[in-house]
Design a protein around this motif. Structure first.
Motif, PDB file in Angstrom:
ATOM      1  N   SER A 126     -10.795 -25.240 -28.767  1.00  0.00           N
ATOM      2  CA  SER A 126      -9.781 -25.880 -29.598  1.00  0.00           C
ATOM      3  C   SER A 126      -9.344 -27.218 -29.014  1.00  0.00           C
ATOM      4  O   SER A 126      -9.261 -28.228 -29.716  1.00  0.00           O
ATOM      5  CB  SER A 126      -8.568 -24.960 -29.745  1.00  0.00           C
ATOM      6  OG  SER A 126      -7.526 -25.572 -30.470  1.00  0.00           O
ATOM      7  N   TYR A 127      -9.066 -27.231 -27.697  1.00  0.00           N
ATOM      8  CA  TYR A 127      -8.651 -28.473 -27.051  1.00  0.00           C
ATOM      9  C   TYR A 127      -9.748 -29.529 -27.126  1.00  0.00           C
ATOM     10  O   TYR A 127      -9.473 -30.727 -27.224  1.00  0.00           O
ATOM     11  CB  TYR A 127      -8.312 -28.224 -25.576  1.00  0.00           C
ATOM     12  CG  TYR A 127      -7.160 -27.273 -25.333  1.00  0.00           C
ATOM     13  CD1 TYR A 127      -6.141 -27.101 -26.263  1.00  0.00           C
ATOM     14  CD2 TYR A 127      -7.097 -26.520 -24.155  1.00  0.00           C
ATOM     15  CE1 TYR A 127      -5.095 -26.222 -26.025  1.00  0.00           C
ATOM     16  CE2 TYR A 127      -6.055 -25.643 -23.908  1.00  0.00           C
ATOM     17  CZ  TYR A 127      -5.060 -25.496 -24.851  1.00  0.00           C
ATOM     18  OH  TYR A 127      -4.030 -24.626 -24.618  1.00  0.00           O
ATOM     19  N   GLY A 128     -11.008 -29.077 -27.088  1.00  0.00           N
ATOM     20  CA  GLY A 128     -12.122 -30.012 -27.084  1.00  0.00           C
ATOM     21  C   GLY A 128     -12.255 -30.819 -28.356  1.00  0.00           C
ATOM     22  O   GLY A 128     -12.924 -31.866 -28.362  1.00  0.00           O
ATOM     23  N   ARG A 129     -11.611 -30.356 -29.413  1.00  0.00           N
ATOM     24  CA  ARG A 129     -11.665 -31.103 -30.677  1.00  0.00           C
ATOM     25  C   ARG A 129     -10.766 -32.333 -30.657  1.00  0.00           C
ATOM     26  O   ARG A 129     -10.832 -33.173 -31.550  1.00  0.00           O
ATOM     27  CB  ARG A 129     -11.286 -30.181 -31.840  1.00  0.00           C
ATOM     28  CG  ARG A 129     -12.329 -29.094 -32.112  1.00  0.00           C
ATOM     29  CD  ARG A 129     -12.107 -28.444 -33.460  1.00  0.00           C
ATOM     30  NE  ARG A 129     -10.901 -27.630 -33.481  1.00  0.00           N
ATOM     31  CZ  ARG A 129     -10.872 -26.328 -33.196  1.00  0.00           C
ATOM     32  NH1 ARG A 129     -11.994 -25.710 -32.847  1.00  0.00           N
ATOM     33  NH2 ARG A 129      -9.758 -25.638 -33.247  1.00  0.00           N
ATOM     34  N   ILE A 130      -9.897 -32.422 -29.664  1.00  0.00           N
ATOM     35  CA  ILE A 130      -8.971 -33.554 -29.550  1.00  0.00           C
ATOM     36  C   ILE A 130      -9.284 -34.289 -28.251  1.00  0.00           C
ATOM     37  O   ILE A 130      -9.023 -33.764 -27.161  1.00  0.00           O
ATOM     38  CB  ILE A 130      -7.503 -33.080 -29.551  1.00  0.00           C
ATOM     39  CG1 ILE A 130      -7.213 -32.221 -30.782  1.00  0.00           C
ATOM     40  CG2 ILE A 130      -6.556 -34.276 -29.490  1.00  0.00           C
ATOM     41  CD1 ILE A 130      -5.851 -31.569 -30.760  1.00  0.00           C
ATOM     42  N   PRO A 131      -9.853 -35.485 -28.304  1.00  0.00           N
ATOM     43  CA  PRO A 131     -10.202 -36.210 -27.081  1.00  0.00           C
ATOM     44  C   PRO A 131      -9.000 -36.368 -26.146  1.00  0.00           C
ATOM     45  O   PRO A 131      -7.912 -36.770 -26.575  1.00  0.00           O
ATOM     46  CB  PRO A 131     -10.679 -37.564 -27.607  1.00  0.00           C
ATOM     47  CG  PRO A 131     -11.158 -37.284 -29.000  1.00  0.00           C
ATOM     48  CD  PRO A 131     -10.231 -36.220 -29.531  1.00  0.00           C
ATOM     49  N   GLY A 132      -9.187 -36.003 -24.894  1.00  0.00           N
ATOM     50  CA  GLY A 132      -8.139 -36.159 -23.895  1.00  0.00           C
ATOM     51  C   GLY A 132      -7.073 -35.088 -23.905  1.00  0.00           C
ATOM     52  O   GLY A 132      -6.115 -35.156 -23.123  1.00  0.00           O
ATOM     53  N   ARG A 133      -7.216 -34.053 -24.758  1.00  0.00           N
ATOM     54  CA  ARG A 133      -6.169 -33.042 -24.870  1.00  0.00           C
ATOM     55  C   ARG A 133      -5.987 -32.254 -23.579  1.00  0.00           C
ATOM     56  O   ARG A 133      -4.872 -31.992 -23.147  1.00  0.00           O
ATOM     57  CB  ARG A 133      -6.494 -32.096 -26.031  1.00  0.00           C
ATOM     58  CG  ARG A 133      -5.484 -30.963 -26.239  1.00  0.00           C
ATOM     59  CD  ARG A 133      -4.097 -31.501 -26.515  1.00  0.00           C
ATOM     60  NE  ARG A 133      -3.184 -30.434 -26.887  1.00  0.00           N
ATOM     61  CZ  ARG A 133      -1.859 -30.545 -26.828  1.00  0.00           C
ATOM     62  NH1 ARG A 133      -1.301 -31.671 -26.415  1.00  0.00           N
ATOM     63  NH2 ARG A 133      -1.086 -29.543 -27.190  1.00  0.00           N
ATOM     64  N   VAL A 134      -7.102 -31.852 -22.948  1.00  0.00           N
ATOM     65  CA  VAL A 134      -6.991 -31.083 -21.707  1.00  0.00           C
ATOM     66  C   VAL A 134      -6.296 -31.908 -20.633  1.00  0.00           C
ATOM     67  O   VAL A 134      -5.384 -31.422 -19.945  1.00  0.00           O
ATOM     68  CB  VAL A 134      -8.380 -30.626 -21.224  1.00  0.00           C
ATOM     69  CG1 VAL A 134      -8.281 -30.021 -19.818  1.00  0.00           C
ATOM     70  CG2 VAL A 134      -8.965 -29.605 -22.186  1.00  0.00           C
TER      71      VAL A 134
END
Length: 248
Positions: free
Chosen positions: A193-201
């Motif tokens: 899920s986080y990987g769908r948003i660049p820089g989320r992690v």
């Protein structure tokens, strides 16, 4: 022999919790939806990890009849349930204003109603046994506002409040009711899920005082503590395990 009934047990936090309870000598009845191979693997790992016995069943907790049927299956298999861990949950992240009625009903059915009715269903057995423990897996999002979280967050907040009300009513029966609220945890679901948003992690890690995402095993240890700790004075508590997210 103490018996734990655990939902959402095939992967992530649920599977790690099963292993943590097995290591503490509990027998396990593991439930998940449509994941027979994963459940079989979890059962084998629990037996190898110290559980005196382990069994599994597939239930879709979106089905209104499933929570009661699940509890009856566990009681038929083991004759008792000492610990109920309501871990199963689904997510639906969207901007407020775009949710459908079907999405609302689906989320409330699995994330709240299933825990509510499973807890009611196990109550007669726990009362007859002289007590038990019920643990709801909530979320830090039940305490803080986040983007695209106007459905999932309130459902988890409701679960935290359910914990308090159940604890207030059931303490006289020797039943301890508590919840655990995980923060950002590196489950495979979250990583995807986080990987769908660049820089989320990186954004999350930058906000967390500990500087990293949590591990599923760290949540499992908190759940196992509430399930097996000595004494009965922890009641109606929501144990936040979030790496300090909610203190910033």
């Amino acid at each position: 022999m103490r018996v734990a009934l655990l939902t959402g047990a095939s992967r992530g936090i649920g599977r790690e919790t099963a292993l943590a309870l097995a290591a503490r000598g509990l027998a396990l009845f593991l439930v998940a939806e449509g994941t027979e191979a994963e459940l079989d693997g979890a059962v084998a790992d629990c037996r190898a990890g110290g559980a005196p016995d382990a069994a599994r069943a597939v239930f879709d907790l979106a089905d209104p009849a499933a929570p009661e049927a699940m509890v009856q299956a566990a009681l038929s298999r083991f004759g008792r349930v000492d610990v109920l861990v309501n871990n199963a949950g689904i997510r639906c992240r969207k901007p407020f204003g775009t949710f459908t009625r079907a999405e609302f009903d689906g989320l409330i059915g699995v994330n709240f109603a299933a825990a509510f009715f499973a807890s009611q269903a196990v109550l007669p057995a726990m009362r007859a046994q002289g007590g038990g423990r019920i643990i709801h897996v909530a979320s830090q999002t039940g305490r803080v506002a986040m983007e695209e979280n106007s459905l999932y967050g309130p459902m988890k907040a409701a679960l935290i409040q359910l914990t308090r009300n159940m604890a207030f009513e059931l303490a006289k029966d020797g039943i301890q009711v508590n919840s655990v609220s995980p923060g950002p945890i590196a489950t495979q679901f979250n990583i995807d899920s986080y990987g769908r948003i660049p820089g989320r992690v990186e954004q999350l890690e930058g906000r967390l005082p500990v500087g990293r995402l949590g591990r599923p095993a760290e949540i499992a240890e908190a759940i196992a503590f509430l399930a097996t700790c000595e004494g009965g004075f922890i009641q109606g508590h929501d144990l936040v395990v979030d790496g300090g997210y909610t203190i910033v």
